[in-house]
Write an enzyme that holds these catalytic residues in place. Structure first.
Site, PDB file in Angstrom:
ATOM      1  N   HIS A  98      -2.185 -17.349  29.313  1.00 53.27           N
ATOM      2  CA  HIS A  98      -0.432 -17.588  29.201  1.00 53.27           C
ATOM      3  C   HIS A  98      -0.050 -16.669  29.991  1.00 53.27           C
ATOM      4  O   HIS A  98       0.832 -16.754  31.388  1.00 53.27           O
ATOM      5  CB  HIS A  98      -0.171 -17.998  28.101  1.00 53.27           C
ATOM      6  CG  HIS A  98       1.249 -18.230  28.211  1.00 53.27           C
ATOM      7  ND1 HIS A  98       1.305 -19.575  27.782  1.00 53.27           N
ATOM      8  CD2 HIS A  98       1.987 -17.578  27.991  1.00 53.27           C
ATOM      9  CE1 HIS A  98       2.833 -19.543  28.169  1.00 53.27           C
ATOM     10  NE2 HIS A  98       3.732 -18.349  27.654  1.00 53.27           N
ATOM     11  N   GLU A  99      -0.423 -15.474  29.591  1.00 53.47           N
ATOM     12  CA  GLU A  99       0.553 -14.111  29.963  1.00 53.47           C
ATOM     13  C   GLU A  99       0.128 -14.462  31.701  1.00 53.47           C
ATOM     14  O   GLU A  99       1.003 -13.308  32.604  1.00 53.47           O
ATOM     15  CB  GLU A  99       0.129 -13.108  29.514  1.00 53.47           C
ATOM     16  CG  GLU A  99       1.343 -13.066  27.572  1.00 53.47           C
ATOM     17  CD  GLU A  99       2.256 -13.714  27.843  1.00 53.47           C
ATOM     18  OE1 GLU A  99       3.155 -12.692  28.784  1.00 53.47           O
ATOM     19  OE2 GLU A  99       2.746 -14.846  26.826  1.00 53.47           O
TER      20      GLU A  99
ATOM     21  N   HIS B 291       2.051 -15.862  33.759  1.00 52.62           N
ATOM     22  CA  HIS B 291       3.608 -15.293  33.940  1.00 52.62           C
ATOM     23  C   HIS B 291       3.746 -14.160  35.102  1.00 52.62           C
ATOM     24  O   HIS B 291       4.613 -14.242  36.228  1.00 52.62           O
ATOM     25  CB  HIS B 291       4.059 -14.666  32.959  1.00 52.62           C
ATOM     26  CG  HIS B 291       4.840 -15.828  31.540  1.00 52.62           C
ATOM     27  ND1 HIS B 291       5.280 -16.294  31.963  1.00 52.62           N
ATOM     28  CD2 HIS B 291       3.802 -15.643  30.318  1.00 52.62           C
ATOM     29  CE1 HIS B 291       5.561 -17.104  30.903  1.00 52.62           C
ATOM     30  NE2 HIS B 291       4.848 -16.923  30.656  1.00 52.62           N
TER      31      HIS B 291
ATOM     32  N   ASP C 272       9.483 -18.754  26.774  1.00 53.73           N
ATOM     33  CA  ASP C 272       9.437 -19.413  27.973  1.00 53.73           C
ATOM     34  C   ASP C 272      11.000 -20.335  28.416  1.00 53.73           C
ATOM     35  O   ASP C 272      11.903 -20.757  29.414  1.00 53.73           O
ATOM     36  CB  ASP C 272       7.873 -19.846  27.992  1.00 53.73           C
ATOM     37  CG  ASP C 272       7.111 -18.819  28.243  1.00 53.73           C
ATOM     38  OD1 ASP C 272       7.418 -17.520  28.500  1.00 53.73           O
ATOM     39  OD2 ASP C 272       5.750 -19.332  28.371  1.00 53.73           O
TER      40      ASP C 272
END
Length: 380
Positions: free
Chosen positions: A81-82, A85, A178
């Site tokens: 997930h990170e 980003h 988010d």
């Protein structure tokens, strides 16, 4: 708590916070105990090609194997997930300082947050998109691949469900999650960035109170801790953006004190203290052979607890913090905030040209708040 670097991806340091190391066994126990296995087995059976043997999953040490595998898989999912980003941020030319996994998930530390609404929007949604794609990959693996055992089917299916939950939860408009950043980006299309941040932060604070209320009603310590995290992060981000807005266009040279009063570096602590009280000052720059060696304040003396006969130069931090005169004032504040004593030498090339302190920042902010919005002074 301390964080430990465990590797790098695309040159980005991957760090694990000590809080995660303490929480992983608890998470493994929560997943592998009680009715968790039976509940999730029912959900996984909804898309698995066959039924799961719940009795076998709960037999012997199997629940703890499931709990450990699922807990580690969850934080691998958070890392992905990170990285989502981070990938989009790098495409926009923004460097990533690190990715840290901790008790509440993960944090990708960007060196700068873009103020262009579309850039922040796509960086923010990239993480949930990766979580959805991870969930889809786990779903397809359970649905169509001949996985070796019921334990693997359960864990992969659990990760499919959990990644969807992760994406949905992160899209709540609770700044600085988010969804809150997406909200700020959309608000910033038609209003100033600072105003958009304040609005998103207020909504984030509202969610923090809802998390706290839910934590009390459901006796959930995790939700209660999440409430404190969201509240602190939302208000902190709002203050930081407001400060950045006030310091916009200013450099360290606009704030620093040029040619500050000095005392010789070999001055004793006793003589230095006497001069502080005589001249009603809180500190002096130390002169060493015609150069400024650093800055010592009364707080530095209290912290070091030196004898009166010791040279005052012994109170200097090692290394002495330095910032460039041309550096952006807001960006330099982060380095100054981490400096013991709250002072830094200001340099132009190899030459020390002044001293800047947190008090200089406070004075500049106070003056800009009092100044009219147009024609504000840029130097103090």
């Amino acid at each position: 708590m301390r964080s430990f670097t465990v590797g790098r991806v695309w040159g980005i340091p991957i760090r694990i916070n000590a809080s995660l190391l303490l929480f992983l066994p608890v998470l493994a126990w929560l997943i592998g105990s009680g009715a968790q296995i039976e509940t999730y087995a029912t959900i996984v059976e909804g898309f698995a090609p066959g039924q799961l043997d719940v009795a076998a999953l709960r037999a012997g040490a199997t629940p703890w194997v499931i709990g450990a595998a699922a807990a580690v898989g969850l934080f691998v999912s958070v890392l992905l997930h990170e990285l989502g980003h981070s990938y989009v941020a790098r495409r926009y030319g923004i460097d990533i300082e690190s990715i840290t996994l901790w008790i509440f998930g993960g944090v990708a530390s960007l060196r700068s947050v873009p103020r262009e609404w579309d850039r922040e929007f796509w960086i923010a949604v990239a993480g949930p998109i990766v979580s959805v794609l991870t969930a889809a990959a786990c779903y397809l693996a359970v649905r169509f691949l001949p996985l070796p055992s019921g334990v693997v089917v359960f864990v992969v299916g659990w990760l499919a469900v959990t990644n969807v939950t992760l994406a949905v939860f992160n899209m709540l408009p609770a700044f600085p999650m988010d969804g809150g950043r997406v909200l700020r980006a959309l608000l910033a299309r038609r209003r100033p960035y600072a105003v958009a941040t304040r609005t998103a932060a207020r909504i984030g604070v509202g969610f923090a109170f809802l998390f706290a209320l839910a934590g009390v009603l459901w006796f959930s310590p995790v939700l209660f801790l999440m409430a404190f995290f969201v509240y602190g992060a939302a208000t902190g981000e709002s203050r930081a953006v407001a400060l950045d807005d006030l310091l916009d266009g200013m450099t360290v040279a606009d704030l620093m004190a040029r040619d500050p009063p000095t005392v010789p570096a070999e001055t004793t602590v006793g003589a230095f203290t006497d001069r502080l009280f005589a001249e009603r000052r809180t500190g002096f720059a130390l002169a060493d052979g015609g150069d400024i060696a650093g800055y010592v304040s009364i707080e530095d003396l209290r912290r070091r607890k030196l004898d009166d006969d010791a040279p005052v130069s012994a109170a200097l931090p090692d290394p002495v913090p330095r910032v460039d005169a041309a550096a952006d004032a807001f960006e330099a504040l982060a380095e100054l905030s981490g400096a013991k004593g709250g002072h830094a030498l200001v340099t132009e090339g190899d030459r020390v040209v002044g001293v800047v302190s947190q008090a200089d920042y406070a004075r500049a902010v106070q003056l800009r708040r009092r100044a009219p919005s147009e024609g504000r002074p840029t130097a103090f």
